[in-house]
Design a protein around this motif. Structure first.
Motif, PDB file in Angstrom:
ATOM      1  N   SER A   5     -15.081 -71.238  31.610  1.00 41.78           N
ATOM      2  CA  SER A   5     -13.915 -71.308  30.728  1.00 41.78           C
ATOM      3  C   SER A   5     -13.579 -69.932  30.141  1.00 41.78           C
ATOM      4  CB  SER A   5     -14.160 -72.303  29.588  1.00 41.78           C
ATOM      5  OG  SER A   5     -15.253 -71.885  28.792  1.00 41.78           O
ATOM      6  N   VAL A   6     -12.314 -69.801  29.819  1.00 42.55           N
ATOM      7  CA  VAL A   6     -11.814 -68.566  29.199  1.00 42.55           C
ATOM      8  C   VAL A   6     -10.939 -68.952  28.012  1.00 42.55           C
ATOM      9  CG1 VAL A   6     -10.391 -66.501  29.481  1.00 42.55           C
ATOM     10  CG2 VAL A   6     -11.851 -67.286  31.369  1.00 42.55           C
ATOM     11  N   GLU A   7     -11.173 -68.325  26.857  1.00 39.65           N
ATOM     12  CA  GLU A   7     -10.326 -68.522  25.689  1.00 39.65           C
ATOM     13  C   GLU A   7      -9.472 -67.266  25.516  1.00 39.65           C
ATOM     14  OE1 GLU A   7     -11.269 -68.603  21.108  1.00 39.65           O
ATOM     15  OE2 GLU A   7     -11.750 -70.573  21.995  1.00 39.65           O
ATOM     16  N   PHE A   8      -8.143 -67.450  25.534  1.00 44.39           N
ATOM     17  CA  PHE A   8      -7.193 -66.323  25.563  1.00 44.39           C
ATOM     18  C   PHE A   8      -6.400 -66.302  24.254  1.00 44.39           C
ATOM     19  CE2 PHE A   8      -2.848 -65.056  27.413  1.00 44.39           C
ATOM     20  CZ  PHE A   8      -3.024 -63.733  27.062  1.00 44.39           C
ATOM     21  N   ASP A   9      -6.505 -65.188  23.521  1.00 44.61           N
ATOM     22  CA  ASP A   9      -5.735 -65.016  22.288  1.00 44.61           C
ATOM     23  C   ASP A   9      -4.311 -64.575  22.629  1.00 44.61           C
ATOM     24  OD1 ASP A   9      -7.861 -65.627  20.598  1.00 44.61           O
ATOM     25  OD2 ASP A   9      -8.621 -63.571  20.682  1.00 44.61           O
ATOM     26  N   LEU A  10      -3.326 -65.343  22.131  1.00 42.93           N
ATOM     27  CA  LEU A  10      -1.918 -65.076  22.432  1.00 42.93           C
ATOM     28  C   LEU A  10      -1.373 -64.080  21.416  1.00 42.93           C
ATOM     29  CD1 LEU A  10      -0.839 -68.760  23.124  1.00 42.93           C
ATOM     30  CD2 LEU A  10      -1.805 -67.089  24.713  1.00 42.93           C
ATOM     31  N   LEU A  11      -1.420 -62.791  21.762  1.00 39.10           N
ATOM     32  CA  LEU A  11      -1.034 -61.751  20.808  1.00 39.10           C
ATOM     33  C   LEU A  11       0.325 -61.136  21.119  1.00 39.10           C
ATOM     34  CD1 LEU A  11      -4.481 -59.940  20.479  1.00 39.10           C
ATOM     35  CD2 LEU A  11      -3.513 -61.724  19.005  1.00 39.10           C
ATOM     36  N   ILE A  12       0.632 -61.024  22.420  1.00 40.33           N
ATOM     37  CA  ILE A  12       1.891 -60.380  22.792  1.00 40.33           C
ATOM     38  C   ILE A  12       2.587 -61.219  23.852  1.00 40.33           C
ATOM     39  CG2 ILE A  12       1.096 -58.053  22.227  1.00 40.33           C
ATOM     40  CD1 ILE A  12       0.573 -57.618  25.184  1.00 40.33           C
ATOM     41  N   LEU A  13       3.922 -61.015  23.942  1.00 40.83           N
ATOM     42  CA  LEU A  13       4.695 -61.714  24.953  1.00 40.83           C
ATOM     43  C   LEU A  13       4.508 -61.044  26.307  1.00 40.83           C
ATOM     44  CD1 LEU A  13       8.042 -62.213  22.965  1.00 40.83           C
ATOM     45  CD2 LEU A  13       6.153 -63.839  23.234  1.00 40.83           C
ATOM     46  N   GLY A  14       4.651 -61.848  27.393  1.00 44.45           N
ATOM     47  CA  GLY A  14       4.560 -61.289  28.731  1.00 44.45           C
ATOM     48  C   GLY A  14       3.640 -62.093  29.634  1.00 44.45           C
ATOM     49  N   VAL A  25       3.361 -65.765  28.403  1.00 47.62           N
ATOM     50  CA  VAL A  25       3.473 -66.032  26.959  1.00 47.62           C
ATOM     51  C   VAL A  25       4.926 -65.766  26.557  1.00 47.62           C
ATOM     52  CG1 VAL A  25       2.599 -65.481  24.672  1.00 47.62           C
ATOM     53  CG2 VAL A  25       1.089 -65.289  26.673  1.00 47.62           C
ATOM     54  N   ILE A  26       5.565 -66.815  25.973  1.00 45.52           N
ATOM     55  CA  ILE A  26       6.978 -66.697  25.599  1.00 45.52           C
ATOM     56  C   ILE A  26       7.141 -66.919  24.110  1.00 45.52           C
ATOM     57  CG2 ILE A  26       7.745 -67.420  27.889  1.00 45.52           C
ATOM     58  CD1 ILE A  26       8.329 -70.169  26.707  1.00 45.52           C
ATOM     59  N   GLU A  27       8.370 -66.661  23.624  1.00 43.81           N
ATOM     60  CA  GLU A  27       8.651 -66.776  22.193  1.00 43.81           C
ATOM     61  C   GLU A  27       8.516 -68.208  21.735  1.00 43.81           C
ATOM     62  OE1 GLU A  27       9.068 -65.295  18.660  1.00 43.81           O
ATOM     63  OE2 GLU A  27       9.424 -63.950  20.347  1.00 43.81           O
ATOM     64  N   GLU A  28       9.243 -69.130  22.392  1.00 40.49           N
ATOM     65  CA  GLU A  28       9.188 -70.545  22.027  1.00 40.49           C
ATOM     66  C   GLU A  28       9.708 -71.369  23.197  1.00 40.49           C
ATOM     67  OE1 GLU A  28       7.667 -73.270  19.834  1.00 40.49           O
ATOM     68  OE2 GLU A  28       7.887 -71.294  18.898  1.00 40.49           O
ATOM     69  N   ILE A  29       9.187 -72.568  23.357  1.00 37.93           N
ATOM     70  CA  ILE A  29       9.663 -73.482  24.401  1.00 37.93           C
ATOM     71  C   ILE A  29      10.746 -74.373  23.822  1.00 37.93           C
ATOM     72  CG2 ILE A  29       8.991 -75.371  25.950  1.00 37.93           C
ATOM     73  CD1 ILE A  29       6.224 -74.155  26.063  1.00 37.93           C
ATOM     74  N   GLU A  30      11.949 -74.418  24.465  1.00 40.75           N
ATOM     75  CA  GLU A  30      13.062 -75.214  23.969  1.00 40.75           C
ATOM     76  C   GLU A  30      12.716 -76.690  23.931  1.00 40.75           C
ATOM     77  OE1 GLU A  30      16.528 -74.470  26.205  1.00 40.75           O
ATOM     78  OE2 GLU A  30      16.604 -72.318  25.751  1.00 40.75           O
ATOM     79  N   GLN A  31      13.178 -77.360  22.831  1.00 40.60           N
ATOM     80  CA  GLN A  31      12.937 -78.788  22.684  1.00 40.60           C
ATOM     81  C   GLN A  31      14.081 -79.572  23.302  1.00 40.60           C
ATOM     82  OE1 GLN A  31      10.175 -80.120  21.316  1.00 40.60           O
ATOM     83  NE2 GLN A  31       9.342 -78.051  20.980  1.00 40.60           N
ATOM     84  N   THR A  32      13.816 -80.643  23.964  1.00 38.11           N
ATOM     85  CA  THR A  32      14.853 -81.509  24.550  1.00 38.11           C
ATOM     86  C   THR A  32      15.372 -82.455  23.496  1.00 38.11           C
ATOM     87  OG1 THR A  32      13.176 -83.056  25.276  1.00 38.11           O
ATOM     88  CG2 THR A  32      13.827 -81.375  26.840  1.00 38.11           C
TER      89      THR A  32
END
Length: 586
Positions: A491-500, A524-531
């Motif tokens: 397993s890998v735990e990834f800290d989401l620090l920057i976009l890309g 990694v994106i800013e936000e996922i659009e809600q339906t």
């Protein structure tokens, strides 16, 4: 009321039949479990018969156990070899276990009957009886004109013992039992077991082996796949338990030849360990048990060897008493040479593996044969201890599973050891190389898109190899982790620090240097659009209201029908009452 009585009676009938069937089920279970399933295809030691020609060599096979005793009655399966002497017309029977010879002789005389033999370098054609060893016996017990042997219509009792192929005791009992009143042919026993009882007389012992393919053939049975070894003894026929051999009695003598047709009695009579004889008014039968070796200089020792043969002849008188002279004998020219074959080690033929390099989980197969029965086969790797193999009855092979990944890569010795019924052991081995050409297994991961607001993201690779060694994880082109590998998940735990987009690559390495890898892309994106779920909610609410209205309407309709039916019933009842009242008034 009549309907209620009918239902009650039906229930009582069902209960009665159920209760009545329980005892029958118990009886059937007991009968079927009193001995293992067998059928008519049996491996049984039976006499091989030879009509002798001049100087034809008779080879007596080794038996681990002689099933029978010298009780003066020669039974059909008591001896391995039966020969008929052309000169006298008499029959001789032989068995041996390496230390003792078991001999029976039968002929139509009321006098003594016996046999003589020379050592391996002499013969009767040159010397006659001079220097020969001679054993004779005369039946002096009560003459029995006949005795019963089992036929299918008889009621019998039979003791049995049953063992696994490796000699481990399983069970014993009496089947059919002493209190049985059922003819053998009607006993609820398998036909093969009944067939083996046919022809037995009280006191007779029979030994046979039931191959696994003819024993328990249902895979769910605890004895499925097992060869079974039986010893049975007939205890009674139609309630009669007297053994006809109880009437047997013999006078016997151990002699040595001192001329062509003359002999003297040995001072030491110890050569004949056991002897008995019977006479039925026509035929005399004698049985001897003698040791191969002897310290008496007047005896001729016997030996079990494939290279040595001993010349034998049969002898008999035509009147009672051991003092009667020889009246019949095998012609000195037509003596029959006998070889007593020694016990031999089991023969082992390696079937699998049949290649010099093996890997993973492999299956071992060996074909083993013996002059008696192979009781057990084992294998070991180098000197790491013996492992028991199992007898696969469908292949008629001894089989085992070898996990090569439990051992180091390289050259190894696989040894096989087989043991027979007399605990004689043979071993053989093969040298093979344990290799590993299979790359590690990794389950690929799908690329993912995740919002930065999650903070952290954890993902896992499912991995496997029989010989795991190490792994490396790269984040983009930088080494994130490099360590030994033993687990099934990484397993890998990834800290989401920057976009890309971030590239994670796993490289697996096993002990043999085989590699495998997988790469996963995480965006990694800013936000996922809600339906928009408003229309869905509205539609669901509307559908719910419509369904409720339908239910209410259905209830209203049903209530109307029920009211209508009730009204009709009330009218009918009132009408009947009015009619009854008018009839009474009239």
């Amino acid at each position: 009321m009549k309907q209620e009585q009918l239902v009650s009676i039906s229930i009582l009938v069902i209960l009665c039949f159920s209760v009545l069937s329980i005892p029958q089920m118990i009886v059937s279970s007991i009968e079927n479990n009193q001995h293992p399933d067998i059928d008519s295809r049996l491996k049984l030691k039976s006499s091989s018969h030879f009509q002798l020609s001049e100087h034809e060599i008779v080879e007596i096979p080794f038996v681990d156990t002689h099933f029978g005793i010298p009780d003066g009655i020669i039974d059909p399966y008591e001896y391995s070899i039966n020969i008929t002497d052309a000169d006298t017309g008499y029959d001789a029977y032989f068995d041996h276990n390496g230390t003792h010879a078991f001999i029976g002789v039968s002929g139509d005389t009321n006098g003594w009957i016996g046999l003589a033999w020379h050592n391996s370098t002499s013969d009767f054609q040159t010397l006659g009886l001079e220097g020969a060893d001679i054993i004779r016996a005369d039946a002096v017990g009560t003459t029995h004109s006949s005795f019963d042997r089992v036929i299918p219509e008889d009621v019998v009792a039979v003791d049995y013992e049953v063992y696994f192929r490796n000699g481990t005791f399983i069970a014993s009992g009496t089947v059919p039992s002493e209190d049985s009143s059922t003819p053998l042919k009607d006993e609820s026993l398998l036909q093969g077991y009944k067939d083996m009882i046919i022809g037995m007389r009280v006191g007779e012992i029979r030994h046979f082996i039931i191959p696994a393919e003819d024993a328990y053939t249902h895979s769910g049975h605890p004895l499925y796949g097992e060869d079974l070894e039986y010893i049975i003894e007939l205890k009674s026929i139609n309630g009669v338990s007297e053994n006809p051999a109880d009437l047997s009695k013999a006078q016997y003598s151990d002699d040595h030849g001192n001329g062509t047709t003359t002999y003297d009695q040995d001072i030491d009579q110890g050569r004949i360990e056991l002897c008995n004889a019977s006479y039925d008014g026509t035929f005399t039968q004698v049985e001897f048990q003698i040791p191969f070796s002897s310290n008496d200089i007047e005896d001729v020792p016997l030996e079990n060897s494939t290279d040595i043969q001993f010349p034998f002849v049969l002898l008999a008188s035509n009147s009672e008493g051991l003092g009667s002279p020889i009246a019949f004998n095998t012609s000195w020219i037509n003596y029959f040479p006998i070889k007593f074959h020694p016990n031999t080690k089991p023969n082992i033929l390696i079937v699998e593996p049949n290649i010099s390099q093996i890997q993973g989980l492999i299956y071992l197969q060996v074909n083993c044969s013996d002059n008696t029965i192979v009781r057990e086969v084992q294998y070991q790797i180098d000197s790491f201890g013996w492992n028991t193999m199992y007898h696969n009855f469908t292949l008629d092979m001894w089989c085992g599973a070898l996990p090569t990944f439990n051992y180091n890569l390289g050259l190894h010795d696989i040894s096989f050891k087989a043991r027979d019924a007399s605990d004689l052991v043979n071993t053989t081995n093969i040298t093979v190389e344990f290799i590993d050409s299979e790359k590690p297994i990794v389950e690929p991961l799908d690329d993912v898109v995740i919002p930065i607001s999650m903070g952290t993201y954890t993902f896992k690779w499912s991995v496997f190899d029989f010989r795991p060694h190490s792994y490396i994880i790269f984040k983009n082109s930088t080494t994130l982790r490099s360590t030994s590998w033993s687990e099934y998940e990484i397993s890998v735990e990834f800290d989401l620090l920057i976009l890309g987009v971030v590239n994670f690559t796993l490289i697996l390495v096993d002990e043999a240097g085989n590699t495998n890898s997988d790469t996963v892309l995480i965006e990694v994106i800013e936000e996922i659009e809600q339906t928009d779920s408003t229309s869905t909610t509205t539609t669901s609410s509307t559908n719910g209201i419509n369904e409720f209205d339908s239910i209410i309407e259905a209830l209203i309709e049903n209530i109307g029908i029920m009211i209508s039916i009730s009204s009709i019933l009330i009218i009918l009842v009132v009408s009947v009452k009015v009619i009854q009242h008018k009839q009474k008034s009239g």
